[in-house]
Design a protein around this motif. Structure first.
Motif, PDB file in Angstrom:
ATOM      1  N   UNK A   1      18.636 -15.458 -50.572  1.00 44.45           N
ATOM      2  CA  UNK A   1      17.862 -16.004 -49.455  1.00 44.45           C
ATOM      3  C   UNK A   1      16.488 -16.464 -49.930  1.00 44.45           C
ATOM      4  N   UNK A   2      15.873 -15.704 -50.827  1.00 44.43           N
ATOM      5  CA  UNK A   2      14.558 -16.081 -51.339  1.00 44.43           C
ATOM      6  C   UNK A   2      14.632 -17.387 -52.135  1.00 44.43           C
ATOM      7  N   UNK A   3      15.678 -17.528 -52.939  1.00 41.61           N
ATOM      8  CA  UNK A   3      15.839 -18.762 -53.712  1.00 41.61           C
ATOM      9  C   UNK A   3      16.052 -19.965 -52.793  1.00 41.61           C
ATOM     10  N   UNK A   4      16.791 -19.770 -51.711  1.00 42.36           N
ATOM     11  CA  UNK A   4      17.006 -20.873 -50.768  1.00 42.36           C
ATOM     12  C   UNK A   4      15.701 -21.275 -50.088  1.00 42.36           C
ATOM     13  N   UNK A   5      14.856 -20.297 -49.797  1.00 46.40           N
ATOM     14  CA  UNK A   5      13.557 -20.626 -49.211  1.00 46.40           C
ATOM     15  C   UNK A   5      12.721 -21.449 -50.189  1.00 46.40           C
ATOM     16  N   UNK A   6      12.787 -21.100 -51.457  1.00 42.19           N
ATOM     17  CA  UNK A   6      12.041 -21.858 -52.461  1.00 42.19           C
ATOM     18  C   UNK A   6      12.589 -23.276 -52.605  1.00 42.19           C
TER      19      UNK A   6
END
Length: 882
Positions: free
Chosen positions: A477-482
């Motif tokens: 999820x964090x990578x998708x936000x980035x």
């Protein structure tokens, strides 16, 4: 518009002088007929309201029924045909479509009637190898000064550049790309004894009869150099320049060489033109739960039109459609007519020709439709490729034996001869074909060569989609936000369309347009989150995308481009073999071959035609009674195209044309935009605001235009150092005295007719000093009316040997210089995509944003990506090709 103008307009529309409104009773009647039979129909309730409004305006409006049922002169309804299963469908004949196209002056004058040789790049279908090399598509004749008709294989007298009047045999008639519309002729020079001694002084001719002519060489001359047509010689020998000797033809070779062109006797003095055709087959998506059924349909296009014209709605000609049978079931009348057109020809009225030969050049269809029309089992078969005999058990990077029509027909005979169903199934699996009756396989030529690679489903809805789905499933999820933050910070300069929707969560529902936009930026967005193998696959996929959607094709680079496609297949096999579950990856081994035959893929791309098929066809069905959709849709398209033919200046009633009033009414921008869906940008291209170099979007402050005071002579050609200024945009205030009022603008029209905004990256043509690329800072218009653009230049980075320096994505590197300069606005060629090379100081930060939720503003934190603009390194995005 004042009251007098309104009254004049009402009188004009109500004019009932039939001769000034031919073939309609009045211009108002014509407008209402355009409205009822528009390709974008309206419901009857909406039309009734239009009638009500006009009556309230005081117009004498004809009844709705009278307008709807008006019969145009020479209109022919579609023909009722039966499928092999006995189901009816309605068909517009190819002959009638061609007759209307050639009878429309504007369309007939735009047609390319000879193959076009290109020694550099291919940009159109008629530059491709197939039209230029196959005898089926060779131009049969040329008319010189409208009087002398010269056919291929004719013996003529022409003006030789060295010998003067000389005899020769016509071998080929063609255009050359660099010479425009000049008609060229390749002629085999036939020399008599004296001429030959002049060309070869040391030769011996004592053993040749005086009546023998010598085939010396083939030269190219302009068609106007041909003087007259001669009788064929009785005897010809060939001069071999390598061995300095004569070679005699065998009797069969001599008879074939001196034979008359088969069309010459058939033409009987009429002019003849070769007009290759394109057929497009498509199925519109639908199901029983929707208000439209699944329709399969056929469309016709003329291969001789430039691709920008073939993409227009009015040049995509409907043939037939049905929701109860497949495209193959409707192919019988199409195949019969194609055989007739290529064999016997068609006599039509044309401003330039009277006799027409129309062979099929190519079919456009997606992979399932192409397999259906070729009796191929499809992508799920063991022999999954419709172009070659590739086997599922073999490596996908192998091109097996190429399928041919002759081999496939023999395989179908073998399948049919098997006694049991089990044996038939085994042989179908072995060959990858089925033995069903198929009229398209009996059209002259090899049908298997007529289906080039289709990119929408093979590339965008193939590896691009599968790769995105697979890698997105591995991101946190964090990578998708980035990733979303990086996309938000990405500069879309040079992009014609952006990705619609959230790529991280909605990518499975993307359409081809979204995947196309994503492919041009994917390397720069998600590479930091990929494994080494995934990065290699994405880079190879991006290279293939660049080849597939390039605007031109250079045949000299065919081998290099093919190796890139082979490298992509190898990379997928080695690092992401899961993508090979769908067999579309193998098809890229055949991509370059399709481009060699038909030019760049944009010349035969199905995307524009699919859009037209889905949108227009569905509208006709929605507003029909759905009782006999094949008939209703065919009738509507027949009326629309006949209306275009008449209003475009075509003949009817033997020798009549529509009146000037009707033609002028049809040519108005409002009617063209409504009836033919032509964008206002194209309709108004002659207006000043759409011309290249025109400044647009004037800046304003509190509703008032912002006038700057600048000394014009200082701006023109001035180079300043950015380091002396606080910001790039403050340069205007540092240019000396405040003598002249200057208007500032935020955009300018490029030479490619695109609107380029301040802050976009641009290509300059011609370059300014060493700067070919730069960033457009602002646009200003001087008191004299001249428009200048303030640009900050990019300097290309080079290796010590002078070669350009590339990054890991094979994009050339640039540095944003401190140099500012002004150029004339007409030197802005187009917007390009420059991507910032992010360093360690480019970072993510949390930012507070206000979102409106149920009429209340709620504070929320959002991840943003901040570029370090002190890092001046950029790369040119070579994958932004659209």
């Amino acid at each position: 518009m004042d009251e007098v103008s309104v009254q004049q307009l009402l009188q004009l529309l109500g004019n009932s002088d039939h001769t000034s409104c031919l073939p309609f009773p009045s211009l108002l009647f014509a407008l209402l007929f355009f409205l009822i039979h528009s390709p974008h129909p309206m419901g009857k309730s909406n039309l009734s309201f239009v009638w009500f409004v006009m009556r309230m305006a005081g117009l004498r409006v004809p009844s709705f029924t009278k307008v709807k049922n008006f019969k145009m002169p020479d209109f022919v309804s579609p023909t009722r045909c039966l499928s092999p299963q006995g189901l009816p469908f309605y068909y517009r004949s190819i002959s009638s479509v061609i007759s209307q196209c050639l009878g429309t002056p504007k369309l007939a004058s735009s047609l390319i009637r000879f193959p076009v040789e290109s020694t550099t790049t291919y940009t159109e279908i008629y530059h491709g190898k197939r039209w230029n090399s196959e005898p089926r598509f060779a131009a049969p004749m040329v008319s010189i000064a409208g009087v002398l008709h010269v056919f291929v294989k004719d013996c003529v007298t022409f003006l030789h550049p060295q010998l003067g009047p000389t005899r020769g045999i016509i071998d080929k008639i063609y255009h050359r790309k660099d010479l425009g519309t000049e008609v060229l002729v390749k002629v085999d020079t036939l020399l008599d004894a004296n001429q030959f001694k002049f060309m070869v002084p040391n030769s011996c001719l004592f053993y040749l009869p005086d009546s023998t002519l010598i085939l010396y060489e083939q030269i190219t001359v302009v068609s106007s150099a041909i003087v007259c047509v001669q009788e064929k010689p009785l005897d010809v020998v060939r001069w071999n320049r390598v061995t300095d000797s004569f070679q005699r033809f065998s009797p069969d070779e001599c008879a074939s060489y001196l034979a008359t062109h088969p069309l010459k006797a058939k033409a009987a003095g009429r002019k003849v033109v070769m007009l290759p055709l394109i057929l497009f087959a498509d199925d519109t998506s639908g199901n029983k739960s929707k208000k439209w059924h699944k329709f399969e349909s056929w469309y016709l296009l003329l291969a001789g039109l430039p691709r920008h014209m073939n993409a227009k709605v009015e040049n995509i000609h409907f043939l037939c459609s049905s929701d109860s049978m497949s495209a193959l079931d409707m192919a019988n009348p199409i195949a019969d007519e194609l055989i007739l057109l290529e064999g016997s020809g068609l006599e039509v009225y044309d401003a330039l020709h009277n006799e027409l030969i129309a062979p099929i050049l190519l079919f456009i269809a997606d992979n399932p439709m192409a397999s259906l029309l070729l009796n191929h089992l499809g992508g799920s078969a063991i022999k999954y490729c419709r172009i070659c005999m590739a086997d599922r058990d073999e490596s996908p990077d192998i091109i097996s034996a190429i399928r041919t029509l002759q081999d496939s027909l023999q395989q179908m005979v073998v399948i049919s001869s098997q006694r049991t169903q089990q044996l038939k199934d085994q042989h179908r699996t072995l060959y990858g074909v089925r033995e069903d009756s198929n009229p398209l396989l009996h059209i002259p030529g090899d049908a298997y060569r007529c289906f080039p690679l289709e990119l929408l489903h093979t590339l965008l809805l193939g590896p691009v989609k599968y790769f995105l789905i697979e890698v997105m499933a591995t991101f946190s999820k964090a990578q998708k936000e980035e990733i979303l933050a990086r996309m938000k910070a990405f500069n879309f300069s040079g992009f014609h369309v952006k990705v619609h929707g959230n790529v991280c969560y909605h990518h499975k529902s993307f359409v081809g347009r979204d995947y196309k936009a994503w492919s041009q930026m994917a390397l720069f967005i998600i590479s930091p989150y990929l494994t080494e193998g995934q990065q290699k696959v994405l880079l190879a996929l991006s290279k293939v995308f660049r080849i597939a959607y390039c605007d031109f094709f250079d045949p000299a680079e065919a081998d290099t481009l093919h190796q890139i496609c082979v490298g992509f297949v190898h990379t997928v096999r080695d690092f992401m073999p899961s993508l090979l579950r769908k067999q579309k990856v193998h098809y890229f081994l055949h991509l370059v071959e399709s481009m060699q035959d038909y030019g760049p893929t944009s010349a035969f791309s199905a995307e524009r035609y699919i859009c037209t098929s889905v949108c227009v066809l569905r509208l006709q069905n929605i507003y029909g009674n759905k009782q006999a959709p094949s008939r209703d849709i065919a009738n509507h398209f027949a009326i629309v195209e006949h209306l275009r033919y008449i209003c475009g200046g075509g003949l009817f009633n033997s020798n009549e044309r529509c009146s000037k009033g009707v033609k002028d009414l049809y040519d108005t921008h409002e009617v063209q935009g409504f009836f033919n869906s032509i964008p206002s940008k194209l309709l108004n291209a002659d207006r000043e605001i759409y011309k290249p170099g025109t400044a647009r979007m004037a800046t304003s402050y509190n509703g008032k235009l912002n006038l700057l005071k600048v000394h014009a002579t200082i701006i023109d050609g001035t180079i300043l150092e950015l380091q002396q200024l606080e910001t790039p945009y403050s340069v205007i205030t540092h240019l000396g005295s405040m003598d002249d009022n200057v208007q500032e603008y935020r955009a300018v029209v490029s030479n490619c007719s695109e609107l380029v905004h301040s802050g976009d990256y641009v290509e300059l043509h011609p370059p300014f000093c060493e700067f070919k690329y730069g960033q457009l800072l602002t646009t200003i218009q001087l008191k004299s009316g001249r428009t200048l653009c303030l640009v900050q230049g990019f300097l290309a980075l080079q290796l010590p040997n002078g070669q350009p320096l590339f990054n890991d994505f094979e994009c050339p590197l640039f540095t944003l210089s401190r140099t500012l300069f002004t150029v004339d606005s007409t030197r802005i060629q187009k917007a390009v995509s420059m991507v910032h090379e992010c360093g360690n100081h480019c970072k993510f930060e949390k930012s507070v944003v206000l979102n409106t939720v149920e009429r209340e503003q709620v504070a929320d934190t959002k991840l943003v990506f901040l570029h370090d603009w002190t890092q001046l390194l950029y790369c040119l995005n070579v994958y932004c090709v659209l």
